[in-house]
Design an enzyme around this catalytic site. Sequence first.
Site, PDB file in Angstrom:
ATOM      1  N   SER A 163      39.005  38.507  45.380  1.00 48.46           N
ATOM      2  CA  SER A 163      38.276  39.313  44.428  1.00 48.46           C
ATOM      3  C   SER A 163      37.820  38.125  43.278  1.00 48.46           C
ATOM      4  O   SER A 163      38.452  37.295  43.123  1.00 48.46           O
ATOM      5  CB  SER A 163      39.265  40.223  43.813  1.00 48.46           C
ATOM      6  OG  SER A 163      38.613  40.749  42.476  1.00 48.46           O
ATOM      7  N   TYR A 199      47.292  42.308  40.291  1.00 46.47           N
ATOM      8  CA  TYR A 199      46.244  42.338  41.199  1.00 46.47           C
ATOM      9  C   TYR A 199      45.463  40.844  41.443  1.00 46.47           C
ATOM     10  O   TYR A 199      45.401  40.321  42.406  1.00 46.47           O
ATOM     11  CB  TYR A 199      45.410  43.551  40.830  1.00 46.47           C
ATOM     12  CG  TYR A 199      44.093  43.649  41.664  1.00 46.47           C
ATOM     13  CD1 TYR A 199      44.158  44.139  43.028  1.00 46.47           C
ATOM     14  CD2 TYR A 199      42.845  42.880  41.563  1.00 46.47           C
ATOM     15  CE1 TYR A 199      43.075  44.227  43.961  1.00 46.47           C
ATOM     16  CE2 TYR A 199      41.896  43.249  42.219  1.00 46.47           C
ATOM     17  CZ  TYR A 199      42.002  43.740  43.579  1.00 46.47           C
ATOM     18  OH  TYR A 199      40.881  43.712  44.391  1.00 46.47           O
TER      19      TYR A 199
END
Length: 250
Positions: A139, A153
């Site tokens: 990501s 995350y």
Amino acid sequence: MPTTLITGASSGLGAEMARQLAARGHDLALCARRTERLEVLKAELTTAYPQRRVEVRALDVNDDAAVFEVFAAFRADFGGLDRVIVNAGLGKGAPIGTGRYDANKQTAMTNFVAALAQCEAAMEIFRAQKRGHLVMISSVSAMRGMPKTVTTYAATKAGVAALAEGIRSEMLGQRDLDIRVSTIYPGYIRSEMNERVKHTPFIVDTATGVRAMVEAIEAEKAHARVPAWPWVPLGWAMHNLPLKAVRRLL
């Protein structure tokens, strides 16, 4: 025809990758926890592309033994695997120290520890075949430590990127193995994971975002921030600007 295994394929980016790769001529090994969704996706794909072979299996990536069993079963189905896309993940999280260790731990276990198990299972197969393409879905949040609900995350996505780079580094020195490793850093792409998040800057629809992901994967790029605009320059800025500036930027 190439055979691609995708984890977390029942919805979101995983399901859309399956659609786009089927259109490009791939046979598919699809796994996720929600088998009813996998069966619907399989029916959709085999109707649209009757020449493609699609196999589905239930898999909770947090079950270590099941990861190895399912990957091996898919290998037996197809006689080999050309590519494994480590895609399954969670977006849960809370600011550190606010009493939601349970959510943060679940994200850490699914996004990193389970990804490690998937890499182990995939690389065992690739080493035996002496070839393969391992794809890690990271990501753009991996570019920098992120605040609030994204802290854990982002840390997991930085971790899987480092894991992929370590494997890539090792493979560069293996002349008898043709194993490629790609790390994909998606920007903000609308999916089931973030459908409730409003006012997200620079977000694109699922099909557009995944198209950029698939193009980078098919090109076997070592690493790619996608879509390239605006995430190539923004990724550089996130990595290099002072932390206060990064917070204002996003």
